[in-house]
Design an enzyme around this catalytic site. Sequence first.
Site, PDB file in Angstrom:
ATOM      1  N   GLY A  12       0.834  -1.192   0.000  1.00 25.95           N
ATOM      2  CA  GLY A  12       0.000   0.000   0.000  1.00 25.95           C
ATOM      3  C   GLY A  12       0.868   1.240   0.000  1.00 25.95           C
ATOM      4  N   GLY A  18       1.316   5.658   2.844  1.00 25.05           N
ATOM      5  CA  GLY A  18       2.287   4.747   2.244  1.00 25.05           C
ATOM      6  C   GLY A  18       3.228   5.449   1.290  1.00 25.05           C
ATOM      7  N   TYR A 147     -14.864  -1.532  10.853  1.00 26.27           N
ATOM      8  CA  TYR A 147     -13.471  -1.090  10.719  1.00 26.27           C
ATOM      9  C   TYR A 147     -12.737  -1.206  12.046  1.00 26.27           C
ATOM     10  CZ  TYR A 147      -9.593   2.089   9.553  1.00 26.27           C
ATOM     11  OH  TYR A 147      -8.352   2.646   9.346  1.00 26.27           O
TER      12      TYR A 147
END
Length: 246
Positions: A12, A18, A147
């Site tokens: 990522g 990232g 999440y």
Amino acid sequence: MRFTDKCVVILGGNAGIGLAAARQFAAEGARLALTGRNAETLHAAAEELGALAVRADMGDVGQTRAALGEIEAALGGIDVLFVNAGVGGFAMAPDVTEAFWDEIHTVNLRGAFFAIQQALPLMRDGGAIVITGSIGSVAAVPGNVAYAAAKAGLRAMARIVAKELLPRRIRVNLISPGPTDTEIFKRDATPEAIAGMKAMFAEVVPLGRMGTAEEVASAALFLASAEAAFINGVDLYVDGGCLELG
């Protein structure tokens, strides 16, 4: 130049935190390999940084396995693994569907675990694994149940893996960002909506603003570096004081 000649793999690494980390690792001498789902942004990051780029969706274990094989063939062993890929989404508990739950957990928890598992044979002893968590794993935010559950599982997994890897001296730590100004935050939002959300977060975050991708990335580099040689199994909040001072 903390990472001169070190092989750093960022899962990522083509956008947001990232990409910010990739730029900082490259500036400190790392040999980089990046993965991501978006071929266009991945190619652009690789061109900018001179990195190896392998298109892979961390939610697909087979794609991750193939990507790591390609990285091993090109760069050899891994000194630093930064597991940053993830997906988000909000739904109140009564509205969470099985598909929604699975979409989030397949990448954020299942995908992250198996990526680490598959990378371990390539990791050099004394290396470092850094994982992007979230303060959502601790904060009770309505609508964040799927999440938060995935990130809480990720936090538990990281601590156990850290203990299992003690004989190899591979440290495993998390960074948990708070509200962060990235492209994902801005996606599909009007300038007015973005300004409104920034103003709202300025009220919520004790430091009075959102964090930047570069600030979160700097924390990842610290945990990956020799400066953090005596830090293992921690969850480092990079949140402007949200959890401790909010």
